[in-house]
Motif scaffolding. Structure first.
Motif, PDB file in Angstrom:
ATOM      1  N   PRO A  18       0.345  -0.984   0.202  1.00 32.88           N
ATOM      2  CA  PRO A  18      -0.014  -0.199  -0.045  1.00 32.88           C
ATOM      3  C   PRO A  18       0.914   0.692  -0.411  1.00 32.88           C
ATOM      4  N   LEU A  19       1.494   1.031   0.805  1.00 36.22           N
ATOM      5  CA  LEU A  19       3.162   2.533   0.391  1.00 36.22           C
ATOM      6  C   LEU A  19       3.355   3.132  -1.145  1.00 36.22           C
ATOM      7  N   LEU A  20       3.898   1.435  -1.534  1.00 33.10           N
ATOM      8  CA  LEU A  20       4.239   1.599  -2.785  1.00 33.10           C
ATOM      9  C   LEU A  20       3.234   2.426  -3.588  1.00 33.10           C
ATOM     10  N   ASN A  21       2.518   2.016  -3.684  1.00 33.31           N
ATOM     11  CA  ASN A  21       0.467   1.931  -4.533  1.00 33.31           C
ATOM     12  C   ASN A  21       0.416   3.457  -4.367  1.00 33.31           C
ATOM     13  N   LYS A  22       0.494   3.978  -2.956  1.00 34.26           N
ATOM     14  CA  LYS A  22       0.123   5.397  -2.338  1.00 34.26           C
ATOM     15  C   LYS A  22       1.249   6.914  -2.933  1.00 34.26           C
ATOM     16  N   TYR A  23       2.510   6.005  -3.037  1.00 39.76           N
ATOM     17  CA  TYR A  23       3.430   7.448  -3.442  1.00 39.76           C
ATOM     18  C   TYR A  23       4.089   6.839  -4.921  1.00 39.76           C
ATOM     19  N   PHE A  24       4.317   5.692  -5.190  1.00 40.28           N
ATOM     20  CA  PHE A  24       3.994   5.751  -6.821  1.00 40.28           C
ATOM     21  C   PHE A  24       3.040   5.536  -7.488  1.00 40.28           C
ATOM     22  N   GLY A  25       1.356   5.393  -7.136  1.00 45.36           N
ATOM     23  CA  GLY A  25       0.459   4.536  -7.891  1.00 45.36           C
ATOM     24  C   GLY A  25       0.504   3.059  -7.888  1.00 45.36           C
ATOM     25  N   THR A  26      -0.457   2.666  -8.922  1.00 48.44           N
ATOM     26  CA  THR A  26      -0.928   1.096  -8.945  1.00 48.44           C
ATOM     27  C   THR A  26       0.045   0.126  -9.306  1.00 48.44           C
ATOM     28  N   LYS A  27       0.675   1.168 -10.836  1.00 49.32           N
ATOM     29  CA  LYS A  27       1.681   1.054 -12.147  1.00 49.32           C
ATOM     30  C   LYS A  27       2.656   0.610 -11.451  1.00 49.32           C
ATOM     31  N   TRP A  28       3.267   1.067 -10.074  1.00 53.79           N
ATOM     32  CA  TRP A  28       4.842   0.793 -10.078  1.00 53.79           C
ATOM     33  C   TRP A  28       5.453  -0.457 -10.266  1.00 53.79           C
ATOM     34  N   PRO A  29       4.963  -1.907  -9.629  1.00 54.17           N
ATOM     35  CA  PRO A  29       5.610  -2.716 -11.037  1.00 54.17           C
ATOM     36  C   PRO A  29       5.770  -2.631 -12.170  1.00 54.17           C
ATOM     37  N   LEU A  30       5.266  -1.798 -12.948  1.00 61.12           N
ATOM     38  CA  LEU A  30       5.429  -1.674 -14.409  1.00 61.12           C
ATOM     39  C   LEU A  30       7.212  -0.500 -14.591  1.00 61.12           C
ATOM     40  N   ASN A  31       7.088  -0.021 -13.416  1.00 63.35           N
ATOM     41  CA  ASN A  31       7.828   0.911 -13.553  1.00 63.35           C
ATOM     42  C   ASN A  31       9.501   1.078 -12.617  1.00 63.35           C
ATOM     43  N   LEU A  32       9.061  -0.363 -12.036  1.00 63.47           N
ATOM     44  CA  LEU A  32      10.382  -1.008 -10.985  1.00 63.47           C
ATOM     45  C   LEU A  32      11.703  -0.231 -11.635  1.00 63.47           C
ATOM     46  N   ASP A  33      11.807  -0.510 -12.757  1.00 62.25           N
ATOM     47  CA  ASP A  33      13.545  -0.382 -12.664  1.00 62.25           C
ATOM     48  C   ASP A  33      13.782   0.771 -13.703  1.00 62.25           C
ATOM     49  N   TYR A  34      12.902   1.944 -13.394  1.00 64.97           N
ATOM     50  CA  TYR A  34      12.920   3.133 -13.850  1.00 64.97           C
ATOM     51  C   TYR A  34      13.139   3.262 -12.562  1.00 64.97           C
ATOM     52  N   ILE A  35      12.359   3.600 -11.774  1.00 64.52           N
ATOM     53  CA  ILE A  35      12.584   4.371 -10.036  1.00 64.52           C
ATOM     54  C   ILE A  35      13.862   3.511  -9.322  1.00 64.52           C
ATOM     55  N   ILE A  36      14.081   2.224  -9.245  1.00 57.31           N
ATOM     56  CA  ILE A  36      15.295   2.290  -9.157  1.00 57.31           C
ATOM     57  C   ILE A  36      16.796   2.649  -9.525  1.00 57.31           C
ATOM     58  N   SER A  37      16.614   2.494 -10.719  1.00 56.47           N
ATOM     59  CA  SER A  37      17.497   3.069 -11.576  1.00 56.47           C
ATOM     60  C   SER A  37      17.677   4.920 -11.330  1.00 56.47           C
ATOM     61  N   ASN A  38      16.741   5.177 -11.136  1.00 55.82           N
ATOM     62  CA  ASN A  38      16.090   7.033 -11.227  1.00 55.82           C
ATOM     63  C   ASN A  38      16.809   7.036  -9.289  1.00 55.82           C
ATOM     64  N   GLU A  39      16.772   6.599  -8.603  1.00 57.25           N
ATOM     65  CA  GLU A  39      17.205   6.680  -7.322  1.00 57.25           C
ATOM     66  C   GLU A  39      18.769   6.178  -7.150  1.00 57.25           C
ATOM     67  N   LYS A  40      19.337   5.118  -8.013  1.00 56.77           N
ATOM     68  CA  LYS A  40      20.504   5.124  -8.412  1.00 56.77           C
ATOM     69  C   LYS A  40      21.700   6.299  -8.823  1.00 56.77           C
ATOM     70  N   LYS A  41      20.690   6.421  -9.375  1.00 52.61           N
ATOM     71  CA  LYS A  41      21.355   8.353  -9.914  1.00 52.61           C
ATOM     72  C   LYS A  41      21.557   9.063  -9.104  1.00 52.61           C
ATOM     73  N   ARG A  42      20.393   9.240  -8.077  1.00 51.84           N
ATOM     74  CA  ARG A  42      20.022  10.776  -7.194  1.00 51.84           C
ATOM     75  C   ARG A  42      21.288  10.115  -5.870  1.00 51.84           C
ATOM     76  N   VAL A  43      21.452   9.372  -5.684  1.00 49.14           N
ATOM     77  CA  VAL A  43      21.919   9.244  -3.768  1.00 49.14           C
ATOM     78  C   VAL A  43      22.839   8.669  -4.776  1.00 49.14           C
ATOM     79  N   LYS A  44      24.092   8.942  -3.320  1.00 54.69           N
ATOM     80  CA  LYS A  44      24.639   9.444  -3.133  1.00 54.69           C
ATOM     81  C   LYS A  44      25.938   8.233  -1.969  1.00 54.69           C
ATOM     82  N   LEU A  45      26.896   7.371  -2.443  1.00 54.88           N
ATOM     83  CA  LEU A  45      27.176   6.073  -1.439  1.00 54.88           C
ATOM     84  C   LEU A  45      28.258   6.241  -0.440  1.00 54.88           C
ATOM     85  N   ASP A  46      27.912   6.253   0.238  1.00 54.70           N
ATOM     86  CA  ASP A  46      29.724   6.809   1.504  1.00 54.70           C
ATOM     87  C   ASP A  46      30.095   5.550   2.035  1.00 54.70           C
TER      88      ASP A  46
END
Length: 334
Positions: free
Chosen positions: A306-334
């Motif tokens: 329900p949290l994933l639905n709430k913040y990414f919409g119910t079609k988040w399974p179709l966008n998983l690669d996009y969501i994860i790839s964008n997050e990898k670009k955004r965050v910095k690893l220490d």
């Protein structure tokens, strides 16, 4: 404004003298499927009946119970019926009558009322006949299915702005629209295999993206030497800074007490406020007891979707690669 009062009185009389005997349908005598058929048929233009809210509690409960079996298009069309269309309601005539009365007899109250956007539009529509008093909110449909949280918040904002003015039926209709959005788009169920199919490290980036959408500044730790902490999430508010230590377990088995204790051990060293453990599976009873005693938040697989639905919409399974790839670009690893 006084020279139009005769016209206004005629409008009120016409509305009160409507012969409704042959045009009103008592939907309380129907079952829910008959009511839905009427709502979505061309007949709804010819008759007056309750189509702006669920007619009763029984209809509401039956529809919400079956909502996951119903097509998305049907649910969205029903939500559209329950939202507010631009235009006017019968009761607006009496609000206008009162406004004109205040203009004539109570200048202070007239000034107070005319500060509201609704009354400005109501008066301008009376004077110019080209302005509708109600600005609708059917545009909220465009937020579905991808932004259900924002859709619910938008209804809430509209509700708050017009709570003193909305007719009771429209008031209830907005509440029903929110219930439909929650049931169809936030509590939609996806197969567990979707999350179990991704790499455990990618799962961490998905949870990082989730907390980022929830308003946190997130940082994913390195694969090793993280002390049981996968994500550090920070959020600042007035006079307070929240720091969360998040551990992610993309598991099929039960997460036990030892894993939760390990995460708790990192709390004091990191000077954080709280620990959170997120899993795709479930927690053991001893683990839940330890978490409860020590203020650790546990999010299991049933609560995560329900949290994933709430913040990414119910079609988040179709966008998983996009969501994860964008997050990898955004965050910095220490």
């Amino acid at each position: 404004m006084e020279n139009k009062s005769d016209d206004l009185d005629k409008i009120i009389e016409d509305n009160l003298d409507l012969d409704l005997e042959n045009s009103v349908i008592d939907v309380q005598e129907m079952d829910i499927n008959e009511w839905l058929e009427l709502i979505f048929s061309k007949k709804d233009k010819k008759y007056l009946f309750i189509d702006y809210m669920f007619p009763n509690e029984d209809f509401r409960e039956k529809y919400l119970e079956s909502i996951h079996e119903r097509e998305e298009k049907e649910v969205i069309n029903l939500i559209r019926k329950f939202l507010i269309r631009s235009g006017s309601f019968n009761g607006d005539i009496f609000k206008l009558k009162y406004l004109l009365h205040c203009h004539k007899n109570d200048k202070k109250q007239f000034i107070n009322l005319i500060q509201l956007e609704f009354y400005k539009r109501l008066l301008n529509g009376y004077l110019n006949k080209n302005i509708e008093p109600w600005e609708g909110n059917t545009w909220i449909i465009d937020l579905l299915p991808n932004h259900p949280k924002l859709a619910i918040e938008s209804i809430g904002a509209y509700f708050t702005a017009h709570i003193q003015l909305l007719p009771d039926g429209k008031f209830s209709g907005l509440l029903d629209a929110k219930a439909l959005i929650r049931a169809k788009f936030i509590y939609a169920k996806h197969p567990d295999e979707i999350l179990l199919s991704i790499d455990p490290y990618d799962f961490e980036f998905l949870i990082s993206a989730l907390y980022s959408e929830m308003g946190y500044e997130t940082q994913v730790t390195k694969r090793s030497g993280d002390g049981g902490v996968d994500i550090i999430a920070k959020k600042s508010s007035v006079g307070e800074k929240e720091i969360l230590l998040i551990q992610c377990k993309r598991y099929t088995g039960t997460v036990g007490r030892p894993k939760i204790m390990n995460l708790y051990g990192a709390l004091s060293a990191a000077k954080a406020n709280k620990c959170v453990l997120v899993t795709t599976s479930e927690f053991s009873k001893p683990g839940k007891e330890f978490a409860s005693e020590n203020g650790i938040e546990l999010i299991n697989g049933k609560e995560l979707q329900p949290l994933l639905n709430k913040y990414f919409g119910t079609k988040w399974p179709l966008n998983l690669d996009y969501i994860i790839s964008n997050e990898k670009k955004r965050v910095k690893l220490d």
